[in-house]
Scaffold this motif. Structure first.
Motif, PDB file in Angstrom:
ATOM      1  N   SER A   1      14.915  10.719 -13.344  1.00  0.00           N
ATOM      2  CA  SER A   1      15.442  11.439 -12.188  1.00  0.00           C
ATOM      3  C   SER A   1      14.671  12.748 -12.007  1.00  0.00           C
ATOM      4  O   SER A   1      14.501  13.516 -12.956  1.00  0.00           O
ATOM      5  CB  SER A   1      16.936  11.746 -12.375  1.00  0.00           C
ATOM      6  OG  SER A   1      17.675  10.553 -12.510  1.00  0.00           O
ATOM      7  N   ALA A   2      14.184  12.992 -10.772  1.00  0.00           N
ATOM      8  CA  ALA A   2      13.525  14.258 -10.446  1.00  0.00           C
ATOM      9  C   ALA A   2      14.605  15.251 -10.038  1.00  0.00           C
ATOM     10  O   ALA A   2      15.140  15.181  -8.939  1.00  0.00           O
ATOM     11  CB  ALA A   2      12.511  14.054  -9.313  1.00  0.00           C
ATOM     12  N   VAL A   3      14.958  16.171 -10.938  1.00  0.00           N
ATOM     13  CA  VAL A   3      16.097  17.057 -10.736  1.00  0.00           C
ATOM     14  C   VAL A   3      15.688  18.358 -10.065  1.00  0.00           C
ATOM     15  O   VAL A   3      16.278  18.765  -9.053  1.00  0.00           O
ATOM     16  CB  VAL A   3      16.794  17.348 -12.088  1.00  0.00           C
ATOM     17  CG1 VAL A   3      17.951  18.306 -11.890  1.00  0.00           C
ATOM     18  CG2 VAL A   3      17.299  16.054 -12.713  1.00  0.00           C
TER      19      VAL A   3
ATOM     20  N   LEU B   1       7.793  10.910  -7.267  1.00  0.00           N
ATOM     21  CA  LEU B   1       9.244  10.868  -7.180  1.00  0.00           C
ATOM     22  C   LEU B   1       9.711  12.195  -6.576  1.00  0.00           C
ATOM     23  O   LEU B   1       9.532  13.248  -7.168  1.00  0.00           O
ATOM     24  CB  LEU B   1       9.843  10.664  -8.573  1.00  0.00           C
ATOM     25  CG  LEU B   1      11.229  10.029  -8.660  1.00  0.00           C
ATOM     26  CD1 LEU B   1      11.198   8.618  -8.101  1.00  0.00           C
ATOM     27  CD2 LEU B   1      11.713  10.006 -10.093  1.00  0.00           C
ATOM     28  N   ALA B   2      10.283  12.139  -5.361  1.00  0.00           N
ATOM     29  CA  ALA B   2      10.727  13.368  -4.693  1.00  0.00           C
ATOM     30  C   ALA B   2      11.953  13.943  -5.395  1.00  0.00           C
ATOM     31  O   ALA B   2      12.659  13.255  -6.134  1.00  0.00           O
ATOM     32  CB  ALA B   2      11.039  13.085  -3.221  1.00  0.00           C
ATOM     33  N   LYS B   3      12.188  15.225  -5.151  1.00  0.00           N
ATOM     34  CA  LYS B   3      13.348  15.883  -5.759  1.00  0.00           C
ATOM     35  C   LYS B   3      14.624  15.173  -5.327  1.00  0.00           C
ATOM     36  O   LYS B   3      14.853  14.915  -4.159  1.00  0.00           O
ATOM     37  CB  LYS B   3      13.396  17.359  -5.338  1.00  0.00           C
ATOM     38  CG  LYS B   3      14.574  18.136  -5.926  1.00  0.00           C
ATOM     39  CD  LYS B   3      14.538  19.569  -5.470  1.00  0.00           C
ATOM     40  CE  LYS B   3      15.722  20.356  -6.038  1.00  0.00           C
ATOM     41  NZ  LYS B   3      15.702  21.765  -5.592  1.00  0.00           N
ATOM     42  N   GLY B   4      15.481  14.851  -6.297  1.00  0.00           N
ATOM     43  CA  GLY B   4      16.721  14.154  -6.022  1.00  0.00           C
ATOM     44  C   GLY B   4      16.627  12.649  -6.131  1.00  0.00           C
ATOM     45  O   GLY B   4      17.652  11.976  -6.122  1.00  0.00           O
TER      46      GLY B   4
ATOM     47  N   GLN C   1      14.664  14.532 -15.649  1.00  0.00           N
ATOM     48  CA  GLN C   1      15.763  14.255 -16.575  1.00  0.00           C
ATOM     49  C   GLN C   1      15.716  12.775 -16.924  1.00  0.00           C
ATOM     50  O   GLN C   1      15.590  11.933 -16.041  1.00  0.00           O
ATOM     51  CB  GLN C   1      17.122  14.591 -15.953  1.00  0.00           C
ATOM     52  CG  GLN C   1      18.293  14.378 -16.903  1.00  0.00           C
ATOM     53  CD  GLN C   1      19.632  14.720 -16.263  1.00  0.00           C
ATOM     54  OE1 GLN C   1      19.742  14.797 -15.048  1.00  0.00           O
ATOM     55  NE2 GLN C   1      20.646  14.918 -17.070  1.00  0.00           N
ATOM     56  N   LEU C   2      15.803  12.442 -18.233  1.00  0.00           N
ATOM     57  CA  LEU C   2      15.649  11.074 -18.702  1.00  0.00           C
ATOM     58  C   LEU C   2      16.953  10.546 -19.292  1.00  0.00           C
ATOM     59  O   LEU C   2      17.658  11.264 -20.012  1.00  0.00           O
ATOM     60  CB  LEU C   2      14.555  11.005 -19.783  1.00  0.00           C
ATOM     61  CG  LEU C   2      13.112  11.258 -19.332  1.00  0.00           C
ATOM     62  CD1 LEU C   2      12.196  11.275 -20.538  1.00  0.00           C
ATOM     63  CD2 LEU C   2      12.666  10.200 -18.340  1.00  0.00           C
ATOM     64  N   PHE C   3      17.264   9.284 -18.959  1.00  0.00           N
ATOM     65  CA  PHE C   3      18.331   8.555 -19.610  1.00  0.00           C
ATOM     66  C   PHE C   3      17.705   7.308 -20.217  1.00  0.00           C
ATOM     67  O   PHE C   3      17.167   6.463 -19.497  1.00  0.00           O
ATOM     68  CB  PHE C   3      19.427   8.163 -18.614  1.00  0.00           C
ATOM     69  CG  PHE C   3      20.253   9.322 -18.137  1.00  0.00           C
ATOM     70  CD1 PHE C   3      21.400   9.696 -18.809  1.00  0.00           C
ATOM     71  CD2 PHE C   3      19.872  10.046 -17.021  1.00  0.00           C
ATOM     72  CE1 PHE C   3      22.171  10.755 -18.370  1.00  0.00           C
ATOM     73  CE2 PHE C   3      20.629  11.113 -16.574  1.00  0.00           C
ATOM     74  CZ  PHE C   3      21.785  11.481 -17.251  1.00  0.00           C
TER      75      PHE C   3
END
Length: 266
Positions: free
Chosen positions: A188-190, A211-214, A236-238
């Motif tokens: 996720s690009a936070v 990857l755009a923000k959000g 952010q990684l999961f």
């Protein structure tokens, strides 16, 4: 190598400086790409003073800093030269507009006191009506008891109501129930946009782009997922349903590999 002693107009370009330093260090573009994790086409473009492939000023500064350290050049003068050639480093966002934006946020909805009062009035009227009709019935019942023998009346048994089946509790994460026999990585690009490359264990390219923000992307493979993060500080990684904590910096390039089981940085 020093680039600060010559006049500004006569100093070599950023790309020329990095190229000459690399040659002097006896390194090839492939070796620089391997050690810095900057892709080969981007290294070639930067050495030709073409920063359009970097994806923006933030990424360009990060690549310049990384390449300069790899070839033994002080990165700060090159960053200053890059900013000067593009009109200076962008000024930080002033605080006033942020406070203004805070002021114009819509106010929270206030309680609807009118509806509450109407509901209370209806409840009072219903209670009074029930008391009036119920009271009359009670009086007649008392008179009947006085004139005849007392008889006990059985109260009707309450009909058991069918309770609705309990709803399943929501999981802690949207990807908590990941398959145990595979590796699942959610990116996720936070904080900002980031260039992402993802490959399966057999080298198959799963994704290669910005990857755009959000925005978020989820990658799954039976054995391993390999990642390259162009702006790791914004990500952010999961991994396998778990939040992976990291201390990546803005503009930092990271190569990561994840397999089944607990998340482990490759």
């Amino acid at each position: 190598m020093s680039i600060g002693n010559s006049p500004e107009d006569n100093r070599p370009s950023i790309g020329h400086t990095l190229q000459q330093a690399r040659i002097a260090a006896g390194l090839t573009v492939d070796e620089i790409s391997t050690s810095t994790r900057v892709r080969i086409p981007i290294v070639h473009a930067i050495e030709q003073d073409d920063f359009s492939r970097c994806g923006g000023d933030v990424y360009a500064r990060g690549h310049i800093r990384t390449l300069a350290r790899a070839v033994g050049v002080e990165p700060a003068p090159l960053i200053e030269q890059y900013d000067a050639e593009r009109g200076g480093r962008p000024a930080p966002t002033p605080a006033a507009p942020l406070f203004e934006a805070e002021r114009i946020r819509p106010e929270r909805r206030r309680p609807n006191w009118t509806a509450a009062m109407v509901a209370a009035i209806v409840a009072v009227i219903g209670f009074v009506g029930f008391t009036m009709f119920g009271g009359g019935s009670g009086s007649q019942g008392k008179n009947s008891v006085a004139s005849g023998p007392t008889t006990a009346t059985k109260a009707p048994k309450p009909t058991p109501s069918k309770s609705a089946p309990p709803k399943p509790e929501p999981s802690d994460s949207a990807i908590a129930a990941v398959p145990k026999d595979k590796v699942t990585v959610k990116v996720s690009a936070v904080d900002d946009k980031s260039w992402i490359s993802a490959k399966a264990h057999n080298g198959k390219l799963l994704f290669d782009g910005t990857l755009a923000k959000g925005e978020s992307r989820t990658f799954t493979d039976g054995q391993q997922v390999d990642l390259i993060l162009g702006n790791a500080g914004a990500i952010q990684l999961f991994v396998n349903g778990k939040d992976v904590q990291n201390d990546f910096q803005t503009g930092q390039v990271e190569r990561l590999s994840y397999t089944k089981g607990d998340p482990e940085v490759g």
